[in-house]
Design a protein around this motif. Structure first.
Motif, PDB file in Angstrom:
ATOM      1  N   SER A  48       0.834  -1.210   0.000  1.00 14.49           N
ATOM      2  CA  SER A  48       0.000   0.000   0.000  1.00 14.49           C
ATOM      3  C   SER A  48       0.865   1.254   0.000  1.00 14.49           C
ATOM      4  CB  SER A  48      -0.925  -0.003   1.220  1.00 14.49           C
ATOM      5  OG  SER A  48      -1.770  -1.137   1.223  1.00 14.49           O
ATOM      6  N   VAL A  49       1.933   1.234   0.787  1.00 15.81           N
ATOM      7  CA  VAL A  49       2.844   2.384   0.850  1.00 15.81           C
ATOM      8  C   VAL A  49       3.469   2.634  -0.521  1.00 15.81           C
ATOM      9  CG1 VAL A  49       5.054   3.184   1.787  1.00 15.81           C
ATOM     10  CG2 VAL A  49       3.327   2.200   3.311  1.00 15.81           C
ATOM     11  N   PHE A  50       3.891   1.566  -1.191  1.00 16.12           N
ATOM     12  CA  PHE A  50       4.500   1.723  -2.519  1.00 16.12           C
ATOM     13  C   PHE A  50       3.507   2.314  -3.521  1.00 16.12           C
ATOM     14  CE2 PHE A  50       5.049  -0.179  -6.785  1.00 16.12           C
ATOM     15  CZ  PHE A  50       6.163   0.556  -7.174  1.00 16.12           C
ATOM     16  N   VAL A  51       2.281   1.809  -3.516  1.00 14.84           N
ATOM     17  CA  VAL A  51       1.264   2.322  -4.450  1.00 14.84           C
ATOM     18  C   VAL A  51       1.028   3.808  -4.200  1.00 14.84           C
ATOM     19  CG1 VAL A  51      -1.171   2.202  -5.111  1.00 14.84           C
ATOM     20  CG2 VAL A  51       0.148   0.094  -4.804  1.00 14.84           C
ATOM     21  N   LEU A  52       0.922   4.198  -2.948  1.00 16.78           N
ATOM     22  CA  LEU A  52       0.696   5.605  -2.617  1.00 16.78           C
ATOM     23  C   LEU A  52       1.875   6.473  -3.052  1.00 16.78           C
ATOM     24  CD1 LEU A  52      -0.836   5.152   0.940  1.00 16.78           C
ATOM     25  CD2 LEU A  52      -2.027   6.037  -1.069  1.00 16.78           C
ATOM     26  N   LEU A  53       3.097   6.007  -2.782  1.00 16.13           N
ATOM     27  CA  LEU A  53       4.277   6.763  -3.177  1.00 16.13           C
ATOM     28  C   LEU A  53       4.351   6.915  -4.695  1.00 16.13           C
ATOM     29  CD1 LEU A  53       7.019   5.258  -0.813  1.00 16.13           C
ATOM     30  CD2 LEU A  53       5.886   7.471  -0.598  1.00 16.13           C
ATOM     31  N   ALA A  54       4.069   5.828  -5.416  1.00 12.86           N
ATOM     32  CA  ALA A  54       4.130   5.861  -6.879  1.00 12.86           C
ATOM     33  C   ALA A  54       3.088   6.820  -7.455  1.00 12.86           C
ATOM     34  CB  ALA A  54       3.941   4.454  -7.450  1.00 12.86           C
ATOM     35  N   VAL A  55       1.890   6.809  -6.891  1.00 11.51           N
ATOM     36  CA  VAL A  55       0.832   7.702  -7.376  1.00 11.51           C
ATOM     37  C   VAL A  55       1.240   9.161  -7.204  1.00 11.51           C
ATOM     38  CG1 VAL A  55      -1.501   8.529  -6.902  1.00 11.51           C
ATOM     39  CG2 VAL A  55      -1.071   6.085  -7.105  1.00 11.51           C
ATOM     40  N   PHE A  56       1.759   9.504  -6.040  1.00 11.46           N
ATOM     41  CA  PHE A  56       2.165  10.898  -5.813  1.00 11.46           C
ATOM     42  C   PHE A  56       3.388  11.260  -6.643  1.00 11.46           C
ATOM     43  CE2 PHE A  56      -0.288  10.350  -1.801  1.00 11.46           C
ATOM     44  CZ  PHE A  56      -1.176  11.393  -2.004  1.00 11.46           C
ATOM     45  N   PHE A  57       4.261  10.296  -6.894  1.00 13.61           N
ATOM     46  CA  PHE A  57       5.429  10.569  -7.732  1.00 13.61           C
ATOM     47  C   PHE A  57       5.012  10.845  -9.174  1.00 13.61           C
ATOM     48  CE2 PHE A  57       8.778   9.185 -10.637  1.00 13.61           C
ATOM     49  CZ  PHE A  57       9.853   9.931 -10.193  1.00 13.61           C
ATOM     50  N   LEU A  58       4.076  10.066  -9.690  1.00  9.98           N
ATOM     51  CA  LEU A  58       3.675  10.186 -11.094  1.00  9.98           C
ATOM     52  C   LEU A  58       2.718  11.341 -11.348  1.00  9.98           C
ATOM     53  CD1 LEU A  58       3.180   6.393 -11.913  1.00  9.98           C
ATOM     54  CD2 LEU A  58       5.079   7.861 -12.654  1.00  9.98           C
ATOM     55  N   PHE A  59       1.833  11.614 -10.396  1.00  9.82           N
ATOM     56  CA  PHE A  59       0.766  12.587 -10.646  1.00  9.82           C
ATOM     57  C   PHE A  59       0.793  13.795  -9.703  1.00  9.82           C
ATOM     58  CE2 PHE A  59      -0.916   8.327 -11.756  1.00  9.82           C
ATOM     59  CZ  PHE A  59      -0.994   8.512 -13.138  1.00  9.82           C
ATOM     60  N   GLY A  60       1.746  13.822  -8.770  1.00  9.00           N
ATOM     61  CA  GLY A  60       1.784  14.920  -7.813  1.00  9.00           C
ATOM     62  C   GLY A  60       1.964  16.275  -8.468  1.00  9.00           C
ATOM     63  N   THR A  61       2.869  16.357  -9.467  1.00  9.46           N
ATOM     64  CA  THR A  61       3.112  17.627 -10.150  1.00  9.46           C
ATOM     65  C   THR A  61       1.873  18.091 -10.900  1.00  9.46           C
ATOM     66  OG1 THR A  61       5.466  17.075 -10.379  1.00  9.46           O
ATOM     67  CG2 THR A  61       4.597  18.813 -11.796  1.00  9.46           C
ATOM     68  N   SER A  62       1.156  17.152 -11.520  1.00  7.25           N
ATOM     69  CA  SER A  62      -0.078  17.510 -12.234  1.00  7.25           C
ATOM     70  C   SER A  62      -1.113  18.075 -11.270  1.00  7.25           C
ATOM     71  CB  SER A  62      -0.646  16.282 -12.957  1.00  7.25           C
ATOM     72  OG  SER A  62       0.270  15.803 -13.923  1.00  7.25           O
ATOM     73  N   ILE A  63      -1.146  17.523 -10.074  1.00  6.60           N
ATOM     74  CA  ILE A  63      -2.075  18.031  -9.060  1.00  6.60           C
ATOM     75  C   ILE A  63      -1.700  19.459  -8.689  1.00  6.60           C
ATOM     76  CG2 ILE A  63      -2.894  17.731  -6.690  1.00  6.60           C
ATOM     77  CD1 ILE A  63      -2.501  14.712  -7.089  1.00  6.60           C
ATOM     78  N   LEU A  64      -0.395  19.737  -8.573  1.00 11.71           N
ATOM     79  CA  LEU A  64       0.051  21.098  -8.274  1.00 11.71           C
ATOM     80  C   LEU A  64      -0.370  22.061  -9.380  1.00 11.71           C
ATOM     81  CD1 LEU A  64       3.678  20.705  -6.843  1.00 11.71           C
ATOM     82  CD2 LEU A  64       1.539  20.990  -5.607  1.00 11.71           C
ATOM     83  N   ASN A  65      -0.169  21.635 -10.625  1.00 11.37           N
ATOM     84  CA  ASN A  65      -0.540  22.481 -11.758  1.00 11.37           C
ATOM     85  C   ASN A  65      -2.031  22.754 -11.777  1.00 11.37           C
ATOM     86  OD1 ASN A  65       2.131  22.544 -12.600  1.00 11.37           O
ATOM     87  ND2 ASN A  65       1.883  20.795 -13.977  1.00 11.37           N
ATOM     88  N   MET A  66      -2.808  21.768 -11.369  1.00  7.13           N
ATOM     89  CA  MET A  66      -4.254  21.931 -11.350  1.00  7.13           C
ATOM     90  C   MET A  66      -4.670  23.060 -10.417  1.00  7.13           C
ATOM     91  SD  MET A  66      -7.106  19.080 -10.255  1.00  7.13           S
ATOM     92  CE  MET A  66      -6.293  17.857 -11.291  1.00  7.13           C
ATOM     93  N   PHE A  67      -3.920  23.203  -9.306  1.00  2.00           N
ATOM     94  CA  PHE A  67      -4.249  24.242  -8.334  1.00  2.00           C
ATOM     95  C   PHE A  67      -3.422  25.514  -8.531  1.00  2.00           C
ATOM     96  CE2 PHE A  67      -5.729  20.398  -6.174  1.00  2.00           C
ATOM     97  CZ  PHE A  67      -6.975  20.812  -5.723  1.00  2.00           C
ATOM     98  N   GLY A  68      -2.605  25.542  -9.587  1.00  2.00           N
ATOM     99  CA  GLY A  68      -1.832  26.737  -9.889  1.00  2.00           C
ATOM    100  C   GLY A  68      -0.698  27.007  -8.920  1.00  2.00           C
ATOM    101  N   ILE A  69      -0.117  25.955  -8.352  1.00  2.00           N
ATOM    102  CA  ILE A  69       0.980  26.100  -7.390  1.00  2.00           C
ATOM    103  C   ILE A  69       2.305  25.892  -8.122  1.00  2.00           C
ATOM    104  CG2 ILE A  69       2.000  25.226  -5.251  1.00  2.00           C
ATOM    105  CD1 ILE A  69      -0.784  24.181  -4.518  1.00  2.00           C
ATOM    106  N   THR A  70       3.232  26.839  -7.989  1.00  2.00           N
ATOM    107  CA  THR A  70       4.530  26.712  -8.649  1.00  2.00           C
ATOM    108  C   THR A  70       5.450  25.797  -7.847  1.00  2.00           C
ATOM    109  OG1 THR A  70       5.475  28.633  -7.513  1.00  2.00           O
ATOM    110  CG2 THR A  70       4.307  29.042  -9.594  1.00  2.00           C
ATOM    111  N   LEU A  71       6.436  25.224  -8.533  1.00  2.00           N
ATOM    112  CA  LEU A  71       7.356  24.315  -7.866  1.00  2.00           C
ATOM    113  C   LEU A  71       8.215  25.012  -6.810  1.00  2.00           C
ATOM    114  CD1 LEU A  71       8.420  22.043 -10.847  1.00  2.00           C
ATOM    115  CD2 LEU A  71       7.113  21.374  -8.837  1.00  2.00           C
ATOM    116  N   PRO A  72       8.727  26.234  -7.060  1.00  2.00           N
ATOM    117  CA  PRO A  72       9.474  26.907  -5.986  1.00  2.00           C
ATOM    118  C   PRO A  72       8.638  27.126  -4.730  1.00  2.00           C
ATOM    119  CG  PRO A  72       9.937  27.963  -8.081  1.00  2.00           C
ATOM    120  CD  PRO A  72       8.827  26.984  -8.332  1.00  2.00           C
ATOM    121  N   ALA A  73       7.360  27.510  -4.920  1.00  2.00           N
ATOM    122  CA  ALA A  73       6.484  27.729  -3.762  1.00  2.00           C
ATOM    123  C   ALA A  73       6.258  26.426  -3.008  1.00  2.00           C
ATOM    124  CB  ALA A  73       5.148  28.320  -4.221  1.00  2.00           C
ATOM    125  N   PHE A  74       6.023  25.347  -3.745  1.00  2.00           N
ATOM    126  CA  PHE A  74       5.803  24.051  -3.099  1.00  2.00           C
ATOM    127  C   PHE A  74       7.081  23.557  -2.437  1.00  2.00           C
ATOM    128  CE2 PHE A  74       5.108  19.453  -2.928  1.00  2.00           C
ATOM    129  CZ  PHE A  74       3.843  19.419  -2.366  1.00  2.00           C
TER     130      PHE A  74
END
Length: 226
Positions: A48-74
């Motif tokens: 379960s931990v691996f699946v969660l880590l992989a999901v955030f690794f693959l789609f975490g940046t897209s989630i940030l873009n969805m909310f308009g959050i820049t990488l330096p701010a994050f």
């Protein structure tokens, strides 16, 4: 991504997952289970931990873009979050206090019992004890440093290896806790906390360097953002 960055990613993820420090927490939620069920739950928890880590690794940046959050701010916000967790661990505390729950024995098979136990403790043990805000922040920040397929593949391999270590530690959690005791656990927690504080400061330096290019000494900035 350089090999040193991959190694730092592995150390950072292991530090913030803190498998040894979370052994008492895990045992507090499964102590009433049969030892065989505990071991199966440990393996399922690692998956379960691996699946969660992989999901955030693959789609975490897209989630940030969805909310308009820049990488330096994050990066800066994440560094503060990781620093707070590290400081808490330096004080000898886990991410959260263990509340503990009692589990009831069932007459089903081992895997069925383990599945039932996992469904009860997935939240809060997997989230947020293992994969909490600090872990999510760390994974997304390292995903930002993985621009190509090979680097991303190696990072996912690191996430898998980290999850396997979590599984191994939880699998032998009762033996480990009996051997190192509470004092040994506190030593591990404090050491990992110091590592997290250093990683948090590096993330903060990198974030400031992105916002103010050319201001900071380039020798202390990760090459991925120079």
């Amino acid at each position: 991504m350089e090999w040193s960055t991959l190694f730092n990613a592995f150390i950072g993820i292991i530090a913030i997952l803190n498998p040894i420090g979370n052994v008492p927490i895990f045992l507090g939620y499964v102590e009433n289970e049969d030892p065989k069920v505990q071991r199966v739950v440990a393996l399922l928890m690692a998956l379960s931990v691996f699946v969660l880590l992989a999901v955030f690794f693959l789609f975490g940046t897209s989630i940030l873009n969805m909310f308009g959050i820049t990488l330096p701010a994050f990066r800066l916000a994440g560094s503060i979050m990781i620093l707070l967790i590290g400081l808490r661990m330096l004080q000898g505390k886990s991410k959260f206090e263990n509340q503990g729950i009692e589990t009831k024995a069932v007459s089903d098979g081992i895997f069925s019992q383990a599945g039932n136990s996992l469904s009860r403790i997935l939240v809060p043990v997997a989230i947020p004890f293992f994969v909490g805000p600090g872990t999510i922040t760390t994974v997304i920040l390292y995903a930002e440093k993985s621009p190509d397929f090979l680097t991303s593949f190696l990072m996912i391999a690191i996430l898998f290896l980290s999850s396997c270590i979590v599984g191994i530690v939880l699998f032998g959690s009762r033996y480990i806790f009996d051997k190192i005791g509470r004092n040994g656990t506190q030593i591990v927690v404090r050491f990992m906390g110091m590592i997290l504080c250093a990683i948090a400061m590096q993330f903060m330096i990198d974030g400031i360097a992105q916002l103010l290019p050319g201001v900071l000494n380039a020798d202390f900035i990760h090459s991925a953002i120079k």
